[in-house]
Design a protein around this motif. Structure first.
Motif, PDB file in Angstrom:
ATOM      1  N   HIS A  72       0.810  -1.227  -0.168  1.00  0.00           N
ATOM      2  CA  HIS A  72       0.175   0.027  -0.066  1.00  0.00           C
ATOM      3  C   HIS A  72       0.808   1.388  -0.046  1.00  0.00           C
ATOM      4  O   HIS A  72       0.587   2.079  -0.728  1.00  0.00           O
ATOM      5  N   LEU A  73       1.718   1.516   1.033  1.00  0.00           N
ATOM      6  CA  LEU A  73       2.796   2.421   1.088  1.00  0.00           C
ATOM      7  C   LEU A  73       2.128   3.735   0.778  1.00  0.00           C
ATOM      8  O   LEU A  73       2.210   4.690   0.065  1.00  0.00           O
ATOM      9  N   PHE A  74       0.903   4.109   1.466  1.00  0.00           N
ATOM     10  CA  PHE A  74       0.357   5.347   1.665  1.00  0.00           C
ATOM     11  C   PHE A  74       0.942   6.185   2.937  1.00  0.00           C
ATOM     12  O   PHE A  74       0.505   6.316   3.737  1.00  0.00           O
ATOM     13  N   ALA A  75       1.984   7.001   2.417  1.00  0.00           N
ATOM     14  CA  ALA A  75       2.749   7.696   3.313  1.00  0.00           C
ATOM     15  C   ALA A  75       1.871   8.823   4.541  1.00  0.00           C
ATOM     16  O   ALA A  75       1.928   8.799   5.570  1.00  0.00           O
ATOM     17  N   ALA A  76       0.937   9.408   3.508  1.00  0.00           N
ATOM     18  CA  ALA A  76       0.192  10.428   4.592  1.00  0.00           C
ATOM     19  C   ALA A  76      -0.733   9.795   5.422  1.00  0.00           C
ATOM     20  O   ALA A  76      -0.847  10.224   6.599  1.00  0.00           O
ATOM     21  N   GLY A  77      -1.243   8.733   5.117  1.00  0.00           N
ATOM     22  CA  GLY A  77      -2.081   7.887   6.146  1.00  0.00           C
ATOM     23  C   GLY A  77      -1.218   7.378   7.085  1.00  0.00           C
ATOM     24  O   GLY A  77      -1.753   7.368   8.623  1.00  0.00           O
ATOM     25  N   VAL A  78       0.071   6.881   6.984  1.00  0.00           N
ATOM     26  CA  VAL A  78       1.018   6.505   8.161  1.00  0.00           C
ATOM     27  C   VAL A  78       1.309   7.506   9.066  1.00  0.00           C
ATOM     28  O   VAL A  78       1.132   7.619  10.217  1.00  0.00           O
ATOM     29  N   ARG A  79       1.278   8.819   8.607  1.00  0.00           N
ATOM     30  CA  ARG A  79       1.621   9.823   9.379  1.00  0.00           C
ATOM     31  C   ARG A  79       0.425  10.332  10.279  1.00  0.00           C
ATOM     32  O   ARG A  79       0.581  10.523  11.415  1.00  0.00           O
ATOM     33  N   THR A  80      -0.736  10.134   9.690  1.00  0.00           N
ATOM     34  CA  THR A  80      -2.170  10.319  10.365  1.00  0.00           C
ATOM     35  C   THR A  80      -2.179   9.454  11.245  1.00  0.00           C
ATOM     36  O   THR A  80      -2.350   9.721  12.740  1.00  0.00           O
ATOM     37  N   HIS A  81      -1.967   8.117  11.144  1.00  0.00           N
ATOM     38  CA  HIS A  81      -2.325   7.019  12.006  1.00  0.00           C
ATOM     39  C   HIS A  81      -1.373   7.075  13.162  1.00  0.00           C
ATOM     40  O   HIS A  81      -1.597   6.354  14.097  1.00  0.00           O
ATOM     41  N   HIS A 225     -11.849  -0.470   4.184  1.00  0.00           N
ATOM     42  CA  HIS A 225     -12.122   0.983   3.770  1.00  0.00           C
ATOM     43  C   HIS A 225     -10.731   1.524   3.564  1.00  0.00           C
ATOM     44  O   HIS A 225     -10.636   2.718   3.071  1.00  0.00           O
ATOM     45  N   LEU A 226      -9.699   0.803   3.379  1.00  0.00           N
ATOM     46  CA  LEU A 226      -8.566   1.455   3.052  1.00  0.00           C
ATOM     47  C   LEU A 226      -8.814   1.867   1.329  1.00  0.00           C
ATOM     48  O   LEU A 226      -8.057   2.662   0.855  1.00  0.00           O
ATOM     49  N   SER A 227      -9.713   1.253   0.701  1.00  0.00           N
ATOM     50  CA  SER A 227      -9.927   1.628  -0.679  1.00  0.00           C
ATOM     51  C   SER A 227     -10.264   2.873  -0.870  1.00  0.00           C
ATOM     52  O   SER A 227     -10.260   3.410  -1.920  1.00  0.00           O
ATOM     53  N   VAL A 228     -10.780   3.708   0.338  1.00  0.00           N
ATOM     54  CA  VAL A 228     -11.032   5.260   0.159  1.00  0.00           C
ATOM     55  C   VAL A 228      -9.878   5.825  -0.148  1.00  0.00           C
ATOM     56  O   VAL A 228     -10.060   7.125  -0.762  1.00  0.00           O
ATOM     57  N   HIS A 229      -8.840   5.182  -0.245  1.00  0.00           N
ATOM     58  CA  HIS A 229      -7.442   6.118  -0.606  1.00  0.00           C
ATOM     59  C   HIS A 229      -7.434   6.511  -2.138  1.00  0.00           C
ATOM     60  O   HIS A 229      -6.907   7.378  -2.711  1.00  0.00           O
ATOM     61  N   GLY A 230      -8.301   5.517  -2.883  1.00  0.00           N
ATOM     62  CA  GLY A 230      -8.500   5.744  -4.371  1.00  0.00           C
ATOM     63  C   GLY A 230      -9.502   7.074  -4.648  1.00  0.00           C
ATOM     64  O   GLY A 230      -9.105   7.859  -5.660  1.00  0.00           O
ATOM     65  N   ALA A 231     -10.430   7.258  -3.575  1.00  0.00           N
ATOM     66  CA  ALA A 231     -11.536   8.343  -3.691  1.00  0.00           C
ATOM     67  C   ALA A 231     -10.458   9.373  -3.204  1.00  0.00           C
ATOM     68  O   ALA A 231     -10.838  10.551  -3.717  1.00  0.00           O
ATOM     69  N   ALA A 232      -9.646   9.492  -2.222  1.00  0.00           N
ATOM     70  CA  ALA A 232      -9.087  10.517  -1.938  1.00  0.00           C
ATOM     71  C   ALA A 232      -8.113  11.322  -2.952  1.00  0.00           C
ATOM     72  O   ALA A 232      -7.953  12.144  -3.294  1.00  0.00           O
ATOM     73  N   LEU A 233      -7.574  10.186  -3.855  1.00  0.00           N
ATOM     74  CA  LEU A 233      -6.641  10.584  -4.890  1.00  0.00           C
ATOM     75  C   LEU A 233      -7.573  11.178  -5.971  1.00  0.00           C
ATOM     76  O   LEU A 233      -6.973  12.043  -6.609  1.00  0.00           O
ATOM     77  N   GLY A 234      -8.502  10.566  -6.321  1.00  0.00           N
ATOM     78  CA  GLY A 234      -9.444  11.026  -7.182  1.00  0.00           C
ATOM     79  C   GLY A 234     -10.070  12.437  -6.899  1.00  0.00           C
ATOM     80  O   GLY A 234     -10.232  13.383  -7.837  1.00  0.00           O
ATOM     81  N   ALA A 235     -10.486  12.787  -5.684  1.00  0.00           N
ATOM     82  CA  ALA A 235     -10.989  13.803  -5.416  1.00  0.00           C
ATOM     83  C   ALA A 235     -10.049  15.151  -5.275  1.00  0.00           C
ATOM     84  O   ALA A 235     -10.267  16.194  -5.768  1.00  0.00           O
ATOM     85  N   THR A 236      -8.842  14.669  -4.874  1.00  0.00           N
ATOM     86  CA  THR A 236      -7.687  15.680  -5.214  1.00  0.00           C
ATOM     87  C   THR A 236      -7.583  16.153  -6.477  1.00  0.00           C
ATOM     88  O   THR A 236      -7.215  17.171  -6.809  1.00  0.00           O
ATOM     89  N   ILE A 237      -7.500  15.220  -7.296  1.00  0.00           N
ATOM     90  CA  ILE A 237      -7.118  15.661  -8.737  1.00  0.00           C
ATOM     91  C   ILE A 237      -8.528  16.372  -9.176  1.00  0.00           C
ATOM     92  O   ILE A 237      -8.317  17.389 -10.027  1.00  0.00           O
ATOM     93  N   LEU A 238      -9.655  15.984  -9.034  1.00  0.00           N
ATOM     94  CA  LEU A 238     -10.890  16.644  -9.383  1.00  0.00           C
ATOM     95  C   LEU A 238     -10.554  18.035  -8.768  1.00  0.00           C
ATOM     96  O   LEU A 238     -11.094  18.934  -9.667  1.00  0.00           O
ATOM     97  N   GLU A 239     -10.334  18.502  -7.726  1.00  0.00           N
ATOM     98  CA  GLU A 239     -10.292  19.521  -7.018  1.00  0.00           C
ATOM     99  C   GLU A 239      -9.107  20.472  -7.800  1.00  0.00           C
ATOM    100  O   GLU A 239      -9.312  21.639  -8.139  1.00  0.00           O
TER     101      GLU A 239
END
Length: 253
Positions: A72-81, A225-239
């Motif tokens: 997975h290697l989701f660095a931002a999530g590692v920081r948060t958690h 619900h780790l799959s929400v990271h796909g939504a996070a990426l998509g929402a960021t690009i949409l913004e």
């Protein structure tokens, strides 16, 4: 200037923060475009974290493991958690134990592949280990683990260094053995690194050690619900597309 939130949007934001413990730019984007999705997600993702028997500390340590995993290697999530885990009482030794388990995750495929090699090449499925090695191996692996016999015959030196590596950690300072097993279950149950054979072995070990079905179930549920990271990426690009700006990498956390 960003428009003020409506009372309904503010209520959903408050609900999300209460359920998930954080707020990020991508959640703001979804809130403004599809607030009902964000509300439903917060309730769905928050349920296993707040309704099971695992402590807040353990829940956050599981999230650290899942986000830090090489699958997975989701660095931002590692920081948060990591932040949330330490707020819940986790120590640096706990975090390092989690990262040790993440580092060892790749061994699960070695165990199964070695077993296949032994079976296909006709190696005996049992072997008598020297007494000192048997004691060290037995502290890590079940006696009947087929890959132990295979490694003892194919490469005993590798078995030695493997046991040495997996023996790392002092339960008085880091995770307890049952906590480690629960985190390993979460890693092997998550869709990012699903390994049914290893999962079965680890669940058996956990049950024999007295871990409850409810604790195991919660560890399994937390990964979905780790799959929400796909939504996070998509929402960021949409913004970015909507505003003509590029978000900082950490804003996808």
């Amino acid at each position: 200037m960003t428009a003020a939130l409506t009372p309904e949007q503010q209520a959903i934001k408050d609900h999300f923060v209460a359920e998930r413990g954080y707020w990020r730019p991508w959640t703001e984007t979804i809130l403004r475009i599809n607030p009902d999705f964000l509300r439903r997600y917060a309730t769905y993702a928050g349920y296993p974290a707040r309704s099971g028997p695992l402590s807040k500390r353990m829940v956050e340590l599981i999230y650290v493991a899942l986000d830090a995993s090489s699958t997975h290697l989701f660095a931002a999530g590692v920081r948060t958690h990591i932040d949330l885990a330490m707020q819940a009482g986790a120590t640096p030794a706990d975090i390092l134990d989690v990262l040790h388990l993440v580092t060892a995750q790749g061994l699960e495929t070695v165990f199964h592949a070695v077993g296949i090699l032994a079976e296909e090449s006709g190696l005996p499925d049992k072997v008598h280990l020297p007494s000192d090695q048997r004691a060290r191996v037995g502290a890590i692996f079940p006696e009947d683990a087929p890959f132990v016999a295979a490694l003892a015959q194919l490469d005993p030196g590798y078995l030695d260094v493997l046991v040495g590596f997996l023996s790392y950690g002092d339960p008085m300072e880091g995770l307890m053995p049952t906590e480690r097993t629960i985190i390993e279950i979460a890693l092997n149950a998550c869709f990012t690194g699903y390994n049914p054979a290893s999962l079965r072995r680890l669940i058996r070990i956990a049950l024999e050690a007295g871990v409850s079905r409810a604790e195991i179930l919660q560890a399994i549920q937390l990964g979905a619900h780790l799959s929400v990271h796909g939504a996070a990426l998509g929402a960021t690009i949409l913004e970015e597309r909507l505003t003509g700006t590029a978000a900082k990498p950490e804003e996808t956390a």
